[in-house]
Write a protein that holds these residues in place. Structure first.
Motif, PDB file in Angstrom:
ATOM      1  N   ILE B  21     -94.256 -19.864   8.270  1.00 21.14           N
ATOM      2  CA  ILE B  21     -92.856 -19.316   8.043  1.00 21.14           C
ATOM      3  C   ILE B  21     -92.218 -19.998   7.055  1.00 21.14           C
ATOM      4  O   ILE B  21     -92.250 -21.094   6.848  1.00 21.14           O
ATOM      5  N   THR B  24     -85.417 -18.667   4.946  1.00 20.02           N
ATOM      6  CA  THR B  24     -84.477 -17.992   3.578  1.00 20.02           C
ATOM      7  C   THR B  24     -83.181 -18.241   3.526  1.00 20.02           C
ATOM      8  O   THR B  24     -82.612 -19.145   4.492  1.00 20.02           O
ATOM      9  N   GLU B  28     -82.703 -16.733   8.250  1.00 14.81           N
ATOM     10  CA  GLU B  28     -83.948 -16.148   8.796  1.00 14.81           C
ATOM     11  C   GLU B  28     -85.110 -16.771   8.609  1.00 14.81           C
ATOM     12  O   GLU B  28     -85.320 -17.782   7.566  1.00 14.81           O
ATOM     13  N   TRP B  29     -86.156 -16.636   9.376  1.00 14.20           N
ATOM     14  CA  TRP B  29     -87.476 -16.978   9.275  1.00 14.20           C
ATOM     15  C   TRP B  29     -88.352 -16.131   8.595  1.00 14.20           C
ATOM     16  O   TRP B  29     -88.686 -14.915   9.438  1.00 14.20           O
ATOM     17  N   SER B  30     -89.023 -16.123   7.349  1.00 15.17           N
ATOM     18  CA  SER B  30     -89.749 -15.000   6.815  1.00 15.17           C
ATOM     19  C   SER B  30     -91.385 -15.428   6.966  1.00 15.17           C
ATOM     20  O   SER B  30     -91.443 -16.539   6.753  1.00 15.17           O
ATOM     21  N   ARG B  31     -92.095 -14.511   6.896  1.00 14.57           N
ATOM     22  CA  ARG B  31     -93.698 -14.775   6.725  1.00 14.57           C
ATOM     23  C   ARG B  31     -94.163 -14.717   5.468  1.00 14.57           C
ATOM     24  O   ARG B  31     -95.388 -14.963   5.168  1.00 14.57           O
ATOM     25  N   ASP B  32     -93.201 -14.575   4.396  1.00 15.01           N
ATOM     26  CA  ASP B  32     -93.551 -14.282   3.082  1.00 15.01           C
ATOM     27  C   ASP B  32     -92.847 -15.207   2.207  1.00 15.01           C
ATOM     28  O   ASP B  32     -91.717 -15.432   2.272  1.00 15.01           O
ATOM     29  N   ASP B  35     -89.755 -14.583   0.059  1.00 17.46           N
ATOM     30  CA  ASP B  35     -88.467 -14.628   0.809  1.00 17.46           C
ATOM     31  C   ASP B  35     -87.807 -15.720   0.786  1.00 17.46           C
ATOM     32  O   ASP B  35     -86.631 -15.920   1.120  1.00 17.46           O
TER      33      ASP B  35
END
Ligand code: SF4
Lengths: 556, 99
Positions: B21, B24, B28-32, B35
């Motif tokens: 993760i 951002t 937030e925590w993104s898996r991408d 981001d």
């Protein structure tokens, strides 16, 4: 077969209950990662690059079909339908989810398995010869001794906080299939001139950053002295061993820095103190353990089916010639099931393959299976009449590759495809080498060759003791592969010698191909193996094959 | 003059499934990877890492990884970080399977 004793049963269930509770408290935020990490590692749970990994112990590599089926069930229910068998005779699951790990551990306990002591600075899973109990050349089954050591060391108060992890291995024949000399302590069951059984003890072997071949601590230890002697070895290590530097904390460094003679003197001194405190209960334990490892009840049957298939079917013949080893019963064979089909990941088996192997063991092979440190699965007791049927079933499931001991029977650690410590990938390198030599149709002509790959200096892929070793490194942000030559993990143990500058990822397979073709040119005849040719000729012709340009330059 | 700061992203593994993760700009925590917040200043990097550490109940092992600006967002620099955006090379598992 390995059996839980009552202590194990209660102990494992209690540990699982505690761990379930710890997982809960980690998830609800009561525990920080700093607090939780040592707890999860004690239960075999690692964090890798893309996910968690659960490492499950397979004591001395021995399984029965019920255990193998449970491993398959876990792969399906909690993972991605496969498992990875390691060079430590463990199995690793690469995709477990934290909330489900307690359920996995319970499922393991249901078949008397666990993930204890697969991590941390403790005495790790005791490994052994994967042909134990079956090999024609063994003096005795080494597994009872391995089990005695396991019981003695499990949760032993003095050995939970060692300077580093500590690895035992046990073998019982002159030909060393268990890489004894690369272990912290190794026990080889031997007979003395009087015909008494005892132990030859090696100490201070290990791979990793500072590879060392184990040294003989004693040539013959009377059987009854094993545990007090091992305890003396550990006590000396605990007192003398360095804790200032993680890389220097292994017993190999202690032995190296103090010298084997001094180490022996100290062990003898300790032993004299400890010996009287052992009441002989350990010998009664060993007797009882031996009862859990009965020889199979051999069947008597004609060998016609085997002979006929061997005559008629060249595919079966190639498999039989390559993957069978001599059993102590002449009508039996030890069958190695290669889980190294060309292009597949060394050591990986799908849940379906695990079930097929479990079925075969149950139907044809006295219900026994073994995992080898070379990442294959073994049916140790097969009456030869059953081999054609076994081979036919293996073929249907991608398990009949006739490459045991050949160049595509590669040991490869998970490397940077999974492992958080890796400096480069190992698996795709292994896949490409295997595919290339299959394409060249050369591997049977090349003959016995041990190629081993590690994705970092920790050397889980045993590259130092590969006839050809490959070490993956990170050179300025690019994968780079160093080749070592002349290593040997057998009774002629040797650490391989670095051949020269490393190779970029794309240069590696062509380099190995040049090396092998160079060997084929210089060998005396087909009976001279790679390692024999290397010993006879030294490294020069092999380096010349690897670095043709450098040789030309020098000649100019 | 101070050494030029290599831009960073904050990355970690998800506590429950271990997936990679990225933090951002909106916490937030993104898996991408794309981001992720691309951090171009050393002091800010430390601050963002400290913020991530405070989120320990949902992640494991936050650290700063080198990154560069790309067309669709930050991209990894080192091959290890590139592998972490995809998954293993021997199977179609991990992030690459979900894309
Ligand atoms: S050798 Fe290195 S990369 Fe390979 S499994 Fe061991 S620690 Fe990981």
């Amino acid at each position: 077969m390995y059996k839980y004793n009552e202590f194990d049963e209660a102990f494992v269930r209690e540990r699982n209950r505690q761990f379930a509770n710890q997982v809960e408290r980690r998830i609800d935020g009561t525990l920080t990662e700093e607090e939780f990490r040592p707890l999860r590692l004690m239960n075999g749970l690692y964090l890798q690059l893309h996910a968690y990994m659960l490492r499950v112990a397979i004591p001395y590599g021995t399984l029965d079909s019920a255990k193998m089926r449970q491993l398959a069930m876990i792969a399906d229910k909690f993972d991605k339908g496969y498992g990875h068998f390691t060079t430590r005779q463990n199995i690793q699951y690469n995709w477990p989810k934290l909330p489900e790990v307690p359920a996995i551990l319970d499922a393991l306990a249901d078949v008397e398995m666990h993930a204890l002591q697969t991590s941390g600075n403790t005495i790790r899973n005791v490994t052994s010869d994967h042909f134990a109990g079956a090999a024609a050349d063994e003096i005795a089954d080494p597994r009872p001794v391995a089990e005695l050591l396991r019981q003695w060391s499990t949760d032993h108060p003095e050995f939970q906080f060692l300077g580093r992890k500590f690895k035992f291995a046990v073998g019982a024949s002159e030909h060393d299939r268990a890489v004894l000399r690369a272990h912290d302590v190794a026990v080889q069951i031997v007979k003395n001139d009087a015909g008494e059984t005892g132990y030859k003890i090696f100490v201070g072997g290990g791979l990793g950053r500072t590879p060392m071949i184990g040294k003989v601590l004693t040539d013959f230890l009377p059987a009854k002295d094993l545990l007090p002697y091992c305890e003396a070895i550990l006590t000396v290590y605990n007192t003398l061993g360095r804790r200032d530097n993680k890389y220097k904390a292994r017993i190999k460094i202690t032995v190296h820095e103090n010298g084997i003679d001094e180490y022996r003197r100290l062990v003898d001194e300790q032993f004299a103190l400890i010996r009287p405190t052992f009441s002989g209960v350990d010998q009664e334990m060993l007797k009882e353990i031996e009862g859990h490892f009965p020889a199979p009840t051999y069947i008597n049957a004609p060998l016609d089916a085997y002979d006929a298939a061997y005559e008629a079917d060249p595919v079966f013949r190639a498999w039989a010639d390559t993957n069978l080893s001599a059993h102590k019963n002449d009508n039996y064979a030890i069958a190695t099931i290669s889980i190294k089909a060309h292009g597949e990941t060394p050591g990986d088996a799908t849940s379906e393959q695990m079930r097929v192997m479990a079925d075969l063991a149950e139907e044809y092979a006295h219900n026994e299976l073994r995992i080898s440190h070379e990442q294959n699965v073994i049916l140790p007791h097969v009456h030869k009449s059953n081999l054609p049927a076994i081979h036919a079933r293996l073929k249907e499931h991608g398990l009949a590759t006739a490459n045991f001991g050949l160049i595509s029977d590669i040991i490869a650690c998970p490397g940077m495809d999974y492992c958080a410590l890796a400096t480069a990938r190992s698996i795709p390198v292994a896949q490409e080498i295997a595919l290339r030599f299959d394409e060249l149709k050369l591997e049977h002509e090349i003959g016995e060759l041990k190629l081993k790959i590690s994705g970092c200096i920790n050397a889980c892929g045993h590259h130092h003791v590969g006839h050809i070793g490959i070490l993956g490194l990170d050179r300025a942000g690019v994968e780079n592969y160093q080749i070592t030559l002349g290593g040997d993990g057998s009774e002629n143990a040797a650490v391989g010698e670095r051949a020269g500058p490393g190779f970029a990822y794309d240069e590696l397979v062509p380099a190995i191909e040049r090396l092998i073709k160079g060997y084929l040119e210089v060998r005396e005849d087909a009976s001279e193996t790679f390692i024999q040719a290397y010993r006879r000729l030294g490294s020069a012709p092999f380096k010349a094959a690897l670095y043709p340009d450098a040789t030309k330059k020098n000649a100019a | 003059m101070a050494r030029k700061f290599t831009p960073k992203v904050v990355t970690a593994n998800d506590l429950l499934d271990g997936d990679v993760i990225y933090l951002t700009a909106t916490n937030e925590w993104s898996r991408d990877h794309a981001d992720a917040q691309l951090i171009e200043d050393e002091a800010l990097a430390e601050e963002r890492l400290a913020h991530a550490a405070g989120d320990f109940a949902r992640l494991v092992g936050p650290y700063l990884a080198d990154a560069v600006a790309g067309e669709n967002g930050p991209e990894p620099v080192h091959f290890r970080e590139a592998f972490r955006t995809r998954g293993p090379s021997n199977y179609n598992h991990g992030k690459q399977a979900e894309a």
